[in-house]
Design a protein around this motif. Structure first.
Motif, PDB file in Angstrom:
ATOM      1  N   TYR A   1      57.704   3.316  57.925  1.00  0.00           N
ATOM      2  CA  TYR A   1      56.764   4.378  57.549  1.00  0.00           C
ATOM      3  C   TYR A   1      57.425   5.315  56.533  1.00  0.00           C
ATOM      4  O   TYR A   1      58.652   5.350  56.421  1.00  0.00           O
ATOM      5  N   PRO A   2      56.621   6.113  55.795  1.00  0.00           N
ATOM      6  CA  PRO A   2      57.208   7.010  54.791  1.00  0.00           C
ATOM      7  C   PRO A   2      57.931   8.206  55.427  1.00  0.00           C
ATOM      8  O   PRO A   2      57.540   8.661  56.497  1.00  0.00           O
ATOM      9  N   HIS A   3      58.966   8.672  54.745  1.00  0.00           N
ATOM     10  CA  HIS A   3      59.754   9.815  55.218  1.00  0.00           C
ATOM     11  C   HIS A   3      59.499  11.027  54.332  1.00  0.00           C
ATOM     12  O   HIS A   3      59.303  10.884  53.123  1.00  0.00           O
ATOM     13  N   TYR A   4      59.568  12.200  54.924  1.00  0.00           N
ATOM     14  CA  TYR A   4      59.459  13.462  54.182  1.00  0.00           C
ATOM     15  C   TYR A   4      60.480  14.443  54.739  1.00  0.00           C
ATOM     16  O   TYR A   4      60.817  14.385  55.922  1.00  0.00           O
ATOM     17  N   THR A   5      60.951  15.331  53.874  1.00  0.00           N
ATOM     18  CA  THR A   5      61.790  16.435  54.328  1.00  0.00           C
ATOM     19  C   THR A   5      61.362  17.695  53.571  1.00  0.00           C
ATOM     20  O   THR A   5      60.349  17.688  52.873  1.00  0.00           O
ATOM     21  N   ARG A   6      62.099  18.786  53.707  1.00  0.00           N
ATOM     22  CA  ARG A   6      61.731  20.029  53.025  1.00  0.00           C
ATOM     23  C   ARG A   6      61.765  19.848  51.506  1.00  0.00           C
ATOM     24  O   ARG A   6      62.577  19.038  51.034  1.00  0.00           O
ATOM     25  N   PRO A   7      60.968  20.524  50.724  1.00  0.00           N
ATOM     26  CA  PRO A   7      60.007  21.561  51.121  1.00  0.00           C
ATOM     27  C   PRO A   7      58.647  20.951  51.558  1.00  0.00           C
ATOM     28  O   PRO A   7      58.377  19.788  51.263  1.00  0.00           O
ATOM     29  N   GLU A   8      57.843  21.788  52.199  1.00  0.00           N
ATOM     30  CA  GLU A   8      56.522  21.329  52.643  1.00  0.00           C
ATOM     31  C   GLU A   8      55.634  20.939  51.466  1.00  0.00           C
ATOM     32  O   GLU A   8      54.809  20.060  51.574  1.00  0.00           O
ATOM     33  N   GLU A   9      55.832  21.653  50.338  1.00  0.00           N
ATOM     34  CA  GLU A   9      55.072  21.306  49.144  1.00  0.00           C
ATOM     35  C   GLU A   9      56.034  21.133  47.978  1.00  0.00           C
ATOM     36  O   GLU A   9      56.919  21.962  47.762  1.00  0.00           O
ATOM     37  N   PHE A  10      55.874  20.035  47.249  1.00  0.00           N
ATOM     38  CA  PHE A  10      56.748  19.722  46.123  1.00  0.00           C
ATOM     39  C   PHE A  10      55.879  19.246  44.965  1.00  0.00           C
ATOM     40  O   PHE A  10      55.153  18.249  45.096  1.00  0.00           O
TER      41      PHE A  10
ATOM     42  N   VAL B   1      53.429  17.608  52.329  1.00  0.00           N
ATOM     43  CA  VAL B   1      53.819  16.728  53.430  1.00  0.00           C
ATOM     44  C   VAL B   1      52.581  16.536  54.305  1.00  0.00           C
ATOM     45  O   VAL B   1      51.847  17.505  54.543  1.00  0.00           O
ATOM     46  N   PRO B   2      52.275  15.305  54.780  1.00  0.00           N
ATOM     47  CA  PRO B   2      51.108  15.111  55.654  1.00  0.00           C
ATOM     48  C   PRO B   2      51.145  16.083  56.834  1.00  0.00           C
ATOM     49  O   PRO B   2      52.179  16.231  57.492  1.00  0.00           O
ATOM     50  N   GLU B   3      49.990  16.741  57.058  1.00  0.00           N
ATOM     51  CA  GLU B   3      49.906  17.809  58.081  1.00  0.00           C
ATOM     52  C   GLU B   3      50.370  17.343  59.451  1.00  0.00           C
ATOM     53  O   GLU B   3      50.999  18.076  60.187  1.00  0.00           O
ATOM     54  N   ILE B   4      50.081  16.114  59.777  1.00  0.00           N
ATOM     55  CA  ILE B   4      50.404  15.594  61.120  1.00  0.00           C
ATOM     56  C   ILE B   4      51.900  15.732  61.425  1.00  0.00           C
ATOM     57  O   ILE B   4      52.293  15.994  62.566  1.00  0.00           O
ATOM     58  N   LEU B   5      52.745  15.608  60.375  1.00  0.00           N
ATOM     59  CA  LEU B   5      54.203  15.667  60.586  1.00  0.00           C
ATOM     60  C   LEU B   5      54.667  17.097  60.885  1.00  0.00           C
ATOM     61  O   LEU B   5      55.783  17.307  61.361  1.00  0.00           O
ATOM     62  N   LEU B   6      53.797  18.076  60.594  1.00  0.00           N
ATOM     63  CA  LEU B   6      54.138  19.476  60.849  1.00  0.00           C
ATOM     64  C   LEU B   6      53.531  19.951  62.169  1.00  0.00           C
ATOM     65  O   LEU B   6      53.733  21.088  62.581  1.00  0.00           O
ATOM     66  N   SER B   7      52.794  19.045  62.841  1.00  0.00           N
ATOM     67  CA  SER B   7      52.007  19.463  64.012  1.00  0.00           C
ATOM     68  C   SER B   7      52.849  19.630  65.270  1.00  0.00           C
ATOM     69  O   SER B   7      52.441  20.331  66.198  1.00  0.00           O
TER      70      SER B   7
ATOM     71  N   HIS C   1      54.249  14.873  69.128  1.00  0.00           N
ATOM     72  CA  HIS C   1      55.064  13.672  68.908  1.00  0.00           C
ATOM     73  C   HIS C   1      54.302  12.378  69.156  1.00  0.00           C
ATOM     74  O   HIS C   1      54.574  11.363  68.504  1.00  0.00           O
ATOM     75  N   GLY C   2      53.334  12.434  70.082  1.00  0.00           N
ATOM     76  CA  GLY C   2      52.509  11.246  70.333  1.00  0.00           C
ATOM     77  C   GLY C   2      51.706  10.889  69.097  1.00  0.00           C
ATOM     78  O   GLY C   2      51.668   9.726  68.672  1.00  0.00           O
ATOM     79  N   LYS C   3      51.069  11.905  68.502  1.00  0.00           N
ATOM     80  CA  LYS C   3      50.253  11.661  67.309  1.00  0.00           C
ATOM     81  C   LYS C   3      51.122  11.239  66.126  1.00  0.00           C
ATOM     82  O   LYS C   3      50.734  10.399  65.312  1.00  0.00           O
ATOM     83  N   ILE C   4      52.320  11.827  66.047  1.00  0.00           N
ATOM     84  CA  ILE C   4      53.226  11.475  64.936  1.00  0.00           C
ATOM     85  C   ILE C   4      53.634  10.003  65.056  1.00  0.00           C
ATOM     86  O   ILE C   4      53.632   9.252  64.080  1.00  0.00           O
ATOM     87  N   ARG C   5      53.948   9.590  66.292  1.00  0.00           N
ATOM     88  CA  ARG C   5      54.318   8.176  66.510  1.00  0.00           C
ATOM     89  C   ARG C   5      53.183   7.249  66.084  1.00  0.00           C
ATOM     90  O   ARG C   5      53.402   6.247  65.388  1.00  0.00           O
ATOM     91  N   ALA C   6      51.966   7.595  66.493  1.00  0.00           N
ATOM     92  CA  ALA C   6      50.806   6.744  66.161  1.00  0.00           C
ATOM     93  C   ALA C   6      50.583   6.719  64.648  1.00  0.00           C
ATOM     94  O   ALA C   6      50.302   5.666  64.057  1.00  0.00           O
TER      95      ALA C   6
END
Ligand code: SAM
Length: 229
Positions: A177-186, A191-197, A200-205
């Protein structure tokens, strides 16, 4: 695990002194020994190659120095799996890396140069590996590719073994799957909102779905062969 290489350019293997593999060497998790084929060369000039029978361009590596080098290395370590690096070999991939990582007796690579090795060397090796359908000038970089891919699968080399399972061609045999790190906006890309939520269950899915979507788009043939968790 021990990795041995028979090569005309042992100094090239200093490239494996860096990063993860360098640290694994320092920690004694792996050892990499490059043996100079020239030590087994013939005559005063330590000759290792000769003109091809039947004519044609280029030089061919003579069999006697390679056989002598193989004998010298395996005399002390009879359990080494002998692997000839050649563009004509079996295509190296992650399942093969996993298989080789299970060979506790260690691996011995023969790195060719020039037009390659005298064909009779094929009888002296256990396997022939290619790293892809293109031609390099020598087998050293190809052997390093295999060493690095195998070494990172050995216990303790990668800090978090879970990351190996999730990686591309890992347990599911999909792309990761794709990876993201800081900053939230570049540059306007968020960064997909789900990764900031923090869910962890939803992030895994989401990650599982993204891995599948990405693989289907980039490497559809892998989806057919995927391993379901
Ligand atoms: N004449 C050979 C042929 O056409 O099949 C190619 C020889 S290549 C110039 C010299 C050496 O580089 C080979 O003996 C092999 O050890 C190494 N080599 C080149 N490409 C490779 C690849 N894709 N995978 C593994 N080894 C490779």
């Amino acid at each position: 695990m021990e990795f041995h290489v028979i090569t005309l350019f042992p100094e090239m293997f200093a490239a494996l002194d860096s990063g993860l593999i360098g640290r694994a060497r320092q920690q004694g998790l792996i050892a990499i020994h490059a043996h100079n084929l020239r030590d087994h060369g013939l005559g005063n000039y330590r000759q290792v190659d000769d003109t091809p029978y039947g004519g044609g361009s280029g030089m061919v590596m003579r069999p006697e120095p390679i056989a002598a080098a193989i004998d010298a290395v395996t005399a002390e370590r009879p359990g080494l799996l002998k692997i000839l690096m050649t563009p004509q070999g079996e295509r190296f991939d992650q399942p093969l890396a996993r298989e080789l990582a299970g060979h506790a007796g260690g691996l011995l690579f023969i790195a060719g140069r020039y037009e390659g090795v005298d064909d009779r060397i094929h009888e002296l090796v256990d396997r022939e590996l290619s790293i892809g359908d293109y031609v390099l000038s020598g087998g050293e970089l190809a052997a390093m590719v295999v060493i690095e891919a195998v070494a990172r699968l050995l216990p303790g080399v990668v800090g978090n073994p879970e990351s190996l399972a999730e990686e591309s061609f890992g347990d599911g045999n999909l792309l990761e799957y794709p990876h993201y790190t800081r900053p939230e906006e570049f540059r306007g890309m968020r960064v997909p909102e789900i990764l900031l939520s923090g869910d962890h269950g939803k992030i895994r899915a989401w990650r599982a779905a993204e891995a599948l979507r990405r693989t289907a788009r980039r490497r559809p043939e892998l989806v057919a062969n995927r391993r379901k968790p």
